[in-house]
Design a protein around this motif. Structure first.
Motif, PDB file in Angstrom:
ATOM      1  N   PHE A 174      76.364   8.138  49.649  1.00 17.43           N
ATOM      2  CA  PHE A 174      76.254   6.829  50.258  1.00 17.43           C
ATOM      3  C   PHE A 174      76.777   5.771  49.318  1.00 17.43           C
ATOM      4  O   PHE A 174      76.699   5.880  48.096  1.00 17.43           O
ATOM      5  N   TYR A 175      77.400   4.775  49.944  1.00 17.72           N
ATOM      6  CA  TYR A 175      77.953   3.615  49.247  1.00 17.72           C
ATOM      7  C   TYR A 175      76.887   2.530  49.326  1.00 17.72           C
ATOM      8  O   TYR A 175      76.318   2.274  50.379  1.00 17.72           O
ATOM      9  N   VAL A 176      76.610   1.910  48.211  1.00 16.56           N
ATOM     10  CA  VAL A 176      75.617   0.832  48.176  1.00 16.56           C
ATOM     11  C   VAL A 176      76.197  -0.319  47.363  1.00 16.56           C
ATOM     12  O   VAL A 176      76.892  -0.099  46.367  1.00 16.56           O
ATOM     13  N   MET A 177      75.962  -1.554  47.826  1.00 19.38           N
ATOM     14  CA  MET A 177      76.480  -2.709  47.087  1.00 19.38           C
ATOM     15  C   MET A 177      75.503  -3.867  47.198  1.00 19.38           C
ATOM     16  O   MET A 177      74.710  -3.957  48.140  1.00 19.38           O
ATOM     17  N   THR A 178      75.579  -4.745  46.229  1.00 20.51           N
ATOM     18  CA  THR A 178      74.832  -5.996  46.244  1.00 20.51           C
ATOM     19  C   THR A 178      75.835  -7.095  46.525  1.00 20.51           C
ATOM     20  O   THR A 178      76.875  -7.173  45.880  1.00 20.51           O
ATOM     21  N   GLN A 179      75.512  -7.933  47.519  1.00 17.08           N
ATOM     22  CA  GLN A 179      76.435  -8.994  47.896  1.00 17.08           C
ATOM     23  C   GLN A 179      75.701 -10.317  48.023  1.00 17.08           C
ATOM     24  O   GLN A 179      74.486 -10.358  48.171  1.00 17.08           O
ATOM     25  N   GLU A 180      76.444 -11.399  47.946  1.00 17.37           N
ATOM     26  CA  GLU A 180      75.919 -12.744  48.177  1.00 17.37           C
ATOM     27  C   GLU A 180      76.818 -13.418  49.195  1.00 17.37           C
ATOM     28  O   GLU A 180      77.989 -13.065  49.342  1.00 17.37           O
TER      29      GLU A 180
ATOM     30  N   LEU B   1      71.279  -6.209  49.748  1.00 21.20           N
ATOM     31  CA  LEU B   1      71.708  -4.851  49.451  1.00 21.20           C
ATOM     32  C   LEU B   1      72.195  -4.215  50.743  1.00 21.20           C
ATOM     33  O   LEU B   1      71.508  -4.238  51.750  1.00 21.20           O
ATOM     34  N   LYS B   2      73.389  -3.663  50.724  1.00 23.30           N
ATOM     35  CA  LYS B   2      73.957  -2.988  51.884  1.00 23.30           C
ATOM     36  C   LYS B   2      74.266  -1.550  51.485  1.00 23.30           C
ATOM     37  O   LYS B   2      74.701  -1.301  50.360  1.00 23.30           O
ATOM     38  N   SER B   3      74.058  -0.629  52.415  1.00 27.40           N
ATOM     39  CA  SER B   3      74.409   0.760  52.125  1.00 27.40           C
ATOM     40  C   SER B   3      74.925   1.441  53.380  1.00 27.40           C
ATOM     41  O   SER B   3      74.624   1.023  54.497  1.00 27.40           O
ATOM     42  N   LEU B   4      75.695   2.496  53.162  1.00 30.96           N
ATOM     43  CA  LEU B   4      76.282   3.242  54.267  1.00 30.96           C
ATOM     44  C   LEU B   4      76.497   4.685  53.829  1.00 30.96           C
ATOM     45  O   LEU B   4      77.146   4.940  52.812  1.00 30.96           O
ATOM     46  N   GLY B   5      75.937   5.628  54.591  1.00 32.26           N
ATOM     47  CA  GLY B   5      76.137   7.036  54.317  1.00 32.26           C
ATOM     48  C   GLY B   5      77.515   7.476  54.789  1.00 32.26           C
ATOM     49  O   GLY B   5      77.989   7.031  55.828  1.00 32.26           O
ATOM     50  N   PHE B   6      78.156   8.360  54.016  1.00 34.66           N
ATOM     51  CA  PHE B   6      79.481   8.859  54.395  1.00 34.66           C
ATOM     52  C   PHE B   6      79.709  10.244  53.809  1.00 34.66           C
ATOM     53  O   PHE B   6      79.043  10.652  52.856  1.00 34.66           O
ATOM     54  N   CYS B   7      80.655  10.951  54.399  1.00 39.66           N
ATOM     55  CA  CYS B   7      81.149  12.195  53.814  1.00 39.66           C
ATOM     56  C   CYS B   7      82.603  12.370  54.237  1.00 39.66           C
ATOM     57  O   CYS B   7      83.038  11.817  55.240  1.00 39.66           O
ATOM     58  N   ILE B   8      83.326  13.110  53.444  1.00 37.76           N
ATOM     59  CA  ILE B   8      84.744  13.344  53.707  1.00 37.76           C
ATOM     60  C   ILE B   8      84.862  14.636  54.508  1.00 37.76           C
ATOM     61  O   ILE B   8      84.341  15.678  54.111  1.00 37.76           O
ATOM     62  N   LYS B   9      85.516  14.530  55.656  1.00 35.67           N
ATOM     63  CA  LYS B   9      85.768  15.684  56.524  1.00 35.67           C
ATOM     64  C   LYS B   9      87.276  15.767  56.717  1.00 35.67           C
ATOM     65  O   LYS B   9      87.851  14.980  57.463  1.00 35.67           O
ATOM     66  N   GLY B  10      87.910  16.677  56.010  1.00 33.88           N
ATOM     67  CA  GLY B  10      89.365  16.790  56.084  1.00 33.88           C
ATOM     68  C   GLY B  10      90.017  15.549  55.504  1.00 33.88           C
ATOM     69  O   GLY B  10      89.775  15.197  54.356  1.00 33.88           O
ATOM     70  N   ASN B  11      90.838  14.867  56.311  1.00 34.49           N
ATOM     71  CA  ASN B  11      91.488  13.626  55.874  1.00 34.49           C
ATOM     72  C   ASN B  11      90.771  12.385  56.387  1.00 34.49           C
ATOM     73  O   ASN B  11      91.302  11.289  56.301  1.00 34.49           O
ATOM     74  N   ASN B  12      89.564  12.568  56.948  1.00 34.14           N
ATOM     75  CA  ASN B  12      88.814  11.457  57.521  1.00 34.14           C
ATOM     76  C   ASN B  12      87.497  11.252  56.789  1.00 34.14           C
ATOM     77  O   ASN B  12      87.054  12.125  56.040  1.00 34.14           O
TER      78      ASN B  12
ATOM     79  N   ASN C 296      75.554   6.996  61.390  1.00 37.51           N
ATOM     80  CA  ASN C 296      75.151   5.980  62.353  1.00 37.51           C
ATOM     81  C   ASN C 296      73.876   5.303  61.869  1.00 37.51           C
ATOM     82  O   ASN C 296      73.064   5.920  61.182  1.00 37.51           O
ATOM     83  N   SER C 297      73.680   4.057  62.246  1.00 37.40           N
ATOM     84  CA  SER C 297      72.531   3.300  61.760  1.00 37.40           C
ATOM     85  C   SER C 297      71.198   3.925  62.170  1.00 37.40           C
ATOM     86  O   SER C 297      70.210   3.780  61.471  1.00 37.40           O
ATOM     87  N   ARG C 298      71.158   4.627  63.275  1.00 40.85           N
ATOM     88  CA  ARG C 298      69.902   5.222  63.748  1.00 40.85           C
ATOM     89  C   ARG C 298      69.818   6.720  63.494  1.00 40.85           C
ATOM     90  O   ARG C 298      68.886   7.382  63.922  1.00 40.85           O
ATOM     91  N   GLU C 299      70.789   7.262  62.794  1.00 37.84           N
ATOM     92  CA  GLU C 299      70.834   8.700  62.545  1.00 37.84           C
ATOM     93  C   GLU C 299      69.919   9.064  61.381  1.00 37.84           C
ATOM     94  O   GLU C 299      69.924   8.421  60.333  1.00 37.84           O
ATOM     95  N   GLU C 300      69.132  10.106  61.577  1.00 36.40           N
ATOM     96  CA  GLU C 300      68.250  10.596  60.515  1.00 36.40           C
ATOM     97  C   GLU C 300      69.093  11.120  59.350  1.00 36.40           C
ATOM     98  O   GLU C 300      70.155  11.693  59.558  1.00 36.40           O
ATOM     99  N   ASP C 301      68.585  10.930  58.136  1.00 35.30           N
ATOM    100  CA  ASP C 301      69.318  11.387  56.950  1.00 35.30           C
ATOM    101  C   ASP C 301      69.591  12.884  56.996  1.00 35.30           C
ATOM    102  O   ASP C 301      70.701  13.335  56.716  1.00 35.30           O
ATOM    103  N   SER C 302      68.575  13.680  57.361  1.00 37.04           N
ATOM    104  CA  SER C 302      68.755  15.139  57.381  1.00 37.04           C
ATOM    105  C   SER C 302      69.798  15.559  58.419  1.00 37.04           C
ATOM    106  O   SER C 302      70.581  16.479  58.171  1.00 37.04           O
TER     107      SER C 302
END
Length: 152
Positions: free
Chosen positions: A104-110, A119-130, A135-141
């Motif tokens: 996950f990407y996390v940053m502090t912004q003003e 504080l903003k964060s977003l979960g991500f993973c690399i799948k192939g070239n994408n 999703n905001s409501r998706e469970e972490d697991s």
């Protein structure tokens, strides 16, 4: 003649309202992450002042404490202090960011309207070239499982 003026003013008002609606809608869009060669590019809907950012491993923590919050392992961290509309992290392979693994990407912004840092964060993973985003409501697991799933 008077009817034409009323119609003209009504059309102008509707046009201005639609522009205001579109601008407000874009302000609230979330940021997006994309993969370009061996670089991650985080795009923001408008310019923001980024104080710092980090990428953390969504699947590994530094220590496990059942009474407190998890501290996820840092993959990279950077103090930034710039107003930008995107951040580019080059050569992600040198940070051992691998495909089919959740981060996950996390940053502090003003911003100008709120002097408190957020504080903003977003979960991500690399799948192939994408880049697959959580999703905001998706469970972490469920997101981690989706990152490991092999698509045919």
């Amino acid at each position: 003649m008077k009817d034409r003026k009323i119609i003209g003013y009504t059309l102008i008002a509707l046009f201005l309202l639609s522009i205001i609606f579109i601008l407000n809608k874009n302000k609230h869009e979330e940021f997006k992450i994309s993969l370009i060669n061996d670089s991650l590019v985080i795009n923001f809907p408008n310019k923001i002042f980024v104080k710092n950012y980090a990428i953390k491993d969504f699947e590994k923590d530094n220590f496990s404490n059942s009474n407190g919050p998890k501290e996820y392992r840092k993959v990279l961290e950077n103090s930034y202090y710039k107003e930008v509309d995107h951040i580019k992290i080059e050569n992600i392979s040198k940070y051992n960011i691998i495909p089919d693994h959740a981060y996950f990407y996390v940053m502090t912004q003003e911003n100008d309207h709120d002097l408190n840092a957020s504080l903003k964060s977003l979960g991500f993973c690399i799948k192939g070239n994408n880049v697959l985003l959580q999703n905001s409501r998706e469970e972490d697991s469920a997101f981690i499982e989706k990152c490991h799933a092999k698509y045919k």
